[in-house]
Design an enzyme around this catalytic site. Structure first.
Site, PDB file in Angstrom:
ATOM      1  N   HIS A 185      65.860  69.484  46.658  1.00  0.00           N
ATOM      2  CA  HIS A 185      65.757  70.914  46.293  1.00  0.00           C
ATOM      3  C   HIS A 185      67.144  71.565  46.400  1.00  0.00           C
ATOM      4  CE1 HIS A 185      64.280  74.915  45.860  1.00  0.00           C
ATOM      5  NE2 HIS A 185      63.058  74.688  46.307  1.00  0.00           N
ATOM      6  N   GLU A 290      67.191  70.704  40.531  1.00  0.00           N
ATOM      7  CA  GLU A 290      66.580  69.837  41.527  1.00  0.00           C
ATOM      8  C   GLU A 290      66.093  68.532  40.895  1.00  0.00           C
ATOM      9  OE1 GLU A 290      63.453  72.235  43.260  1.00  0.00           O
ATOM     10  OE2 GLU A 290      64.584  74.053  42.763  1.00  0.00           O
TER      11      GLU A 290
END
Length: 315
Positions: A185, A290
């Site tokens: 992330h 991500e």
């Protein structure tokens, strides 16, 4: 009596500088610095990379100035690791008792040690070119009442002179198969979101989570962020992605065994609604690109191993 021919002196190679690794006094974080000045800092809570600086001191990751770093909640910023579920889990799935994005980002990991690339023998070498930090998490280190499968995770963070690599090895150490998802992330630091574009996804359809997970046709152009953005792209190839500012390249992202890319920016209203996001206009200084495997489940059979990773290059 002097000998007529003295043996030639054996040349002594100069000692090359090596990467420096330190653990904080409170044993909460690990920091590595290359001889050339690049630096990475990893919080043991979540094995979250919270800082990655280039040799000139420029920060490449966005970290909220309201991020909680005491181990009481996942970190807002850096590179949180999502495993074994992406997003809110479905109640009828084996991950149904877990919190959003799973347990990897809110568990304390063990620091396993470091390794360095071999030093160059060239006279002008500045020492080791990279350093790899390894972190571990296993079944015995989590609340198994919420996900009772045997596993061993090895997360590696590799700092090089112009890039940062993150990779995860998942080992099924039990007798039962299980499904998982994984995502890095990554919050990239930028100067101005209105001057930022992301290329490499022009021909890829995506799921728009701001529109009720609507399947959306390819945009046919580079991504520009002008409102809240939350998209999941599934790519057939692992072609590099590029992030540019004012038309100039800033980052290049390559992926290995990760078929999905999430692009996220909270924009104005959502940024205001998140208690740990700051400053309030911080959305202008970040974009999440991500790399992961989240559009479907990965099934890992008993005794098997899965590995995937990403590399982010500053350009």
């Amino acid at each position: 009596m002097e000998r007529p021919k003295k043996p030639a002196a054996i040349p002594v190679s100069p000692i090359q500088p090596t990467p420096q690794v330190s653990i904080s006094d409170d044993n909460s974080r690990v920091t590595a610095t290359l001889p050339t000045g690049q630096r990475v800092e990893v919080l043991l809570y979540g094995a979250t990379v919270i800082s990655w600086k280039s040799a000139n001191g420029r920060e490449n990751l966005f970290l909220s100035d309201k991020a909680i770093l005491d181990g009481s909640k996942p970190v807002r910023g850096g590179v949180p690791l999502v495993f074994p579920v992406f997003g809110p889990p479905k109640a009828d799935h084996p991950t149904g008792k877990l919190s959003q994005h799973g347990f990897a980002r809110n568990s304390r990991w063990e620091y396993l040690g470091k390794s360095s690339s071999e030093s160059s023998t060239l006279p002008n070498s500045k020492g080791d070119a990279s350093v790899k930090l390894d972190f571990g998490l296993s079944h015995s280190m989590i609340d198994s009442s919420k996900w009772d499968y045997s596993f061993n995770l090895t997360y590696s963070v590799t700092l090089s002179q112009d890039n940062l690599g993150t990779s995860l090895v998942v080992r099924n150490t039990g007798s039962s198969n299980y499904d998982f998802q994984v995502l890095f992330h990554t919050y990239l630091a930028i100067d101005d979101i209105t001057q930022t574009t992301i290329s490499g996804l022009e021909e890829v359809a995506f799921i728009d989570k701001t529109q009720g997970a609507k399947q959306t046709e390819p945009a046919k152009k580079a991504i520009s962020i002008t409102s809240e953005t939350d998209r999941v792209y599934t790519l057939a190839s692992e072609k590099p992605l590029a992030v540019a500012e004012q038309g100039k390249p800033r980052y290049e992202i390559t992926r290995d065994m990760l078929s999905d890319v999430v692009v996220w920016n909270p924009w104005v209203e959502k940024a205001k609604s998140m208690a740990d996001f700051g400053p309030e206009d911080g959305y202008k200084k970040m974009v999440c690109v991500e790399a992961g495997s989240v559009s479907a489940w990965n099934t890992l059979e008993a005794g098997d191993t899965w590995e995937g990773g990403q590399r982010i290059k500053t350009v």
